[in-house]
Scaffold this active site. Structure first.
Site, short mmCIF file in Angstrom:
data_model
loop_
_atom_site.label_atom_id
_atom_site.label_comp_id
_atom_site.label_asym_id
_atom_site.label_seq_id
_atom_site.Cartn_x
_atom_site.Cartn_y
_atom_site.Cartn_z
N ASP A 69 0.86 -1.18 0.00
CA ASP A 69 0.00 0.00 0.00
C ASP A 69 0.89 1.23 0.00
O ASP A 69 1.92 1.26 0.69
CB ASP A 69 -0.93 0.04 1.22
CG ASP A 69 -2.14 0.93 0.97
OD1 ASP A 69 -3.23 0.39 0.76
OD2 ASP A 69 -1.98 2.16 0.96
N ASP A 74 -7.51 -3.07 -5.38
CA ASP A 74 -8.69 -2.62 -4.63
C ASP A 74 -8.54 -1.11 -4.51
O ASP A 74 -8.03 -0.59 -3.52
CB ASP A 74 -8.73 -3.30 -3.27
CG ASP A 74 -10.03 -3.04 -2.53
OD1 ASP A 74 -10.89 -2.32 -3.07
OD2 ASP A 74 -10.18 -3.53 -1.40
N CYS A 85 -15.19 -0.21 -4.05
CA CYS A 85 -16.42 -0.26 -3.25
C CYS A 85 -17.26 0.98 -3.57
O CYS A 85 -17.84 1.61 -2.69
CB CYS A 85 -16.11 -0.35 -1.75
SG CYS A 85 -15.04 0.93 -1.10
#
Length: 429
Positions: free
Chosen positions: A263, A306, A359
Site C-alpha cells: 500500500d 482494490d 467499493c
C-alpha cells in the site's frame, strides 16, 4: 437515559458534525468522553439515532419540512424506530432532558407527507448532484438502489479456513443471530439491528482471538473469491490497506504460493501484521518500498487493485461520507485510479490477471475507468464474467449485475451486500 435524553444527545452530536464537518465516529466518541454518566446502552442508542439520521437525512428532512439536526433526529425515529408523531410527543412529554415537542407545523407536515410522493433524490437519500451518477449506473431502479444504501447494514464475517470451518464458527456464535451468508461460501451474517439494539462485539469472542474469523462484508468476500487465487500462485495485492482481501486470498491459496501486500500509505498497512499472526497466514509478504516491488515485474499471476474510491458502496456503514463527498473528490479518485491501473499493469505476467475492484457504485470509477484503461492497453481483455460468476457462485445468477462489457456489480438492493465492482482483465501480450 429515557428516549428524550437520548434524542437530545443525538441532536447535539448532529449539530457538532454539521458545525465542524467532522466524521460521525469522532463526534460520538467526543460526546461519550464528555458525558461519562451515559452507559453503554445509552451510547449505543444515541449512535443509532445519529447514524439513522445521516442515512435518512433527505427523507427525514423532507418529512418534517427542513433538514436541521432536530428535524432529521425526529425523522430518524419516525422512519426507522417505528415511532409515530403521537407516540414521540407522548414519550417526550414531561421529560426535562428531551428536546421541545413536535410543533404544530411539524405535526402538520408529518400528517400530510408520504415518502412515496417525494422527489426521487429524496427517496434515494442522496445529494442532488449524485442523482445523475446513480441513474447512469442503475437506470430506472436508481432511487431504490439509493434507498437500499440508506438502510442499516448487517454484520458480516468471513470464516478463516486455515483455522476453522463455518459450522464450527456458527456454533461459537450461538445466540448472536448468526446465519450462513447467502452468497459467500465462507460468509456468516448477523442481521441488522433494530431500534436501540447493538451488534454483538464479535471481536471479543475467543474464536476471533484464535483467528477463526475476520469481520468482512460479504461483497468484499465475493470480490476476493472472484479473483481466483489458487495454491502456488504469485499474487500482488497492490492496495492492500488493512489486509482484509489479502487474508482472504491467502486462505483460498491454503498458505501455498506467495502474496505480496503493498500500500502506498504505510499507515494503512499497520493492522495487517497482527491479523497475519492471529490468522495463521504464512504466505504473505508485506512490501512497501519501490525497490521491493521492482523484482515482481511481469511475474504475477494476479495483480489485485482494490482501488481508492469514493466509497459510495459503503454508505450504509459510513453515511456521513455521502454528505461530505464532492465532485472534486470524485475527480481526484478517478485520477488516482487511472494512475494505479497504469502502474500495476507492469507486474502482470503474460496470461495473468489484472483484477480491478472498488467499493463504489459510480460508473465513472468502474466501467468507464476500465474502458479507458483498455483503450490505452489493448493487450488486456475481460474474462467471461458470467461464466466466472456461475462457476464460483452456482445458483446465484440473479445476485449480481453482469455488465455487457464484462464486469460484475454488487449492491444492497440486488445482492444484499455493500456496493462493489469487480473486473478481471487477462493480459494477452
Amino acid at each position: 437515559m429515557r428516549l428524550g435524553g437520548r434524542l437530545a444527545a443525538a441532536i447535539e452530536v448532529l449539530e457538532d458534525i454539521g458545525r465542524r464537518h467532522r466524521p460521525v465516529a469522532d463526534a460520538l466518541k467526543d460526546w461519550g468522553l464528555s458525558h461519562r454518566f451515559a452507559g453503554g446502552g445509552d451510547r449505543a442508542a444515541i449512535g443509532n439515532i445519529v447514524y439513522d439520521a445521516l442515512r435518512r437525512k433527505r427523507s427525514a428532512g423532507w418529512l418534517l419540512g427542513e433538514d436541521t439536526p432536530r428535524a432529521i433526529g425526529f425523522g430518524a425515529l419516525l422512519l426507522e424506530w417505528g415511532q409515530t408523531a403521537q407516540s414521540l410527543n407522548d414519550a417526550l412529554d414531561g421529560d426535562k432532558f428531551a428536546p421541545p415537542l413536535l410543533t404544530a407545523p411539524e405535526l402538520e407536515a408529518i400528517a400530510e407527507r408520504r415518502l412515496a410522493d417525494a422527489p426521487d433524490a429524496v427517496r434515494a437519500d442522496i445529494p442532488d448532484w449524485c442523482a445523475p451518477l446513480f441513474e447512469k449506473t442503475f437506470g430506472a431502479t436508481w432511487a431504490d438502489e439509493g434507498a437500499a444504501l440508506a438502510t442499516r447494514p448487517p454484520l458480516d464475517i468471513r470464516v478463516n479456513t486455515l483455522q476453522a470451518n463455518r459450522d464450527k464458527v456458527l456454533a461459537e456464535l450461538t445466540g448472536t443471530g448468526a446465519k450462513p451468508a447467502a452468497i459467500a461460501p465462507q460468509g456468516i451474517r448477523i442481521p441488522p439491528i433494530d431500534g436501540d439494539g447493538r451488534h454483538p462485539n464479535v471481536q471479543a469472542e475467543p474464536a476471533f482471538q484464535k483467528g477463526w474469523f475476520e469481520v468482512q462484508d460479504e461483497g468484499s468476500q465475493v470480490a476476493a473469491a472472484l479473483s481466483g487465487a489458487e495454491a502456488g500462485m504469485q499474487v500482488l495485492d497492490y492496495c492492500a490497506g488493512a489486509g482484509g482481501k489479502t487474508l482472504a486470498l491467502s486462505a483460498a491459496m491454503d498458505n501455498r504460493g506467495q502474496i505480496f501486500a503493498h500500500d502506498a500509505e504505510k499507515a494503512r498497512l499497520a493492522p495487517i501484521f497482527d491479523r497475519i499472526r492471529r490468522s495463521g497466514n504464512r504466505n504473505v509478504q508485506v512490501v512497501t518500498k519501490p525497490a521491493e516491488l521492482a523484482p515482481l515485474g511481469n511475474h504475477m499471476d494476479i495483480v489485485l487493485v482494490d482501488a481508492p474510491c469514493t466509497g459510495s458502496g459503503t454508505w450504509r456503514r459510513r453515511p456521513d461520507a455521502k454528505w461530505r463527498l464532492t465532485q472534486r473528490q470524485l475527480d481526484a479518485r478517478k485520477s488516482e485510479q487511472s494512475a494505479i491501473l497504469e502502474a500495476t499493469k507492469a507486474y502482470v505476467k503474460s496470461g495473468g490477471l489484472l483484477v480491478y475492484i472498488t467499493c463504489s457504485v459510480f460508473d465513472e470509477e468502474n466501467g468507464e475507468q476500465v474502458a479507458a484503461f483498455r483503450h490505452r492497453n489493448s493487450g488486456f481483455v475481460p474474462v467471461d464474467h458470467r461464466a466466472l460468476w456461475d462457476s464460483r457462485f452456482p445458483g446465484h445468477a440473479a445476485a449480481a449485475r453482469i455488465g455487457p462489457a464484462g464486469d460484475v456489480s454488487l449492491s444492497p438492493a440486488l445482492s444484499g451486500t455493500d456496493g462493489f465492482y469487480f473486473c478481471a482483465l487477462r493480459r494477452s501480450a
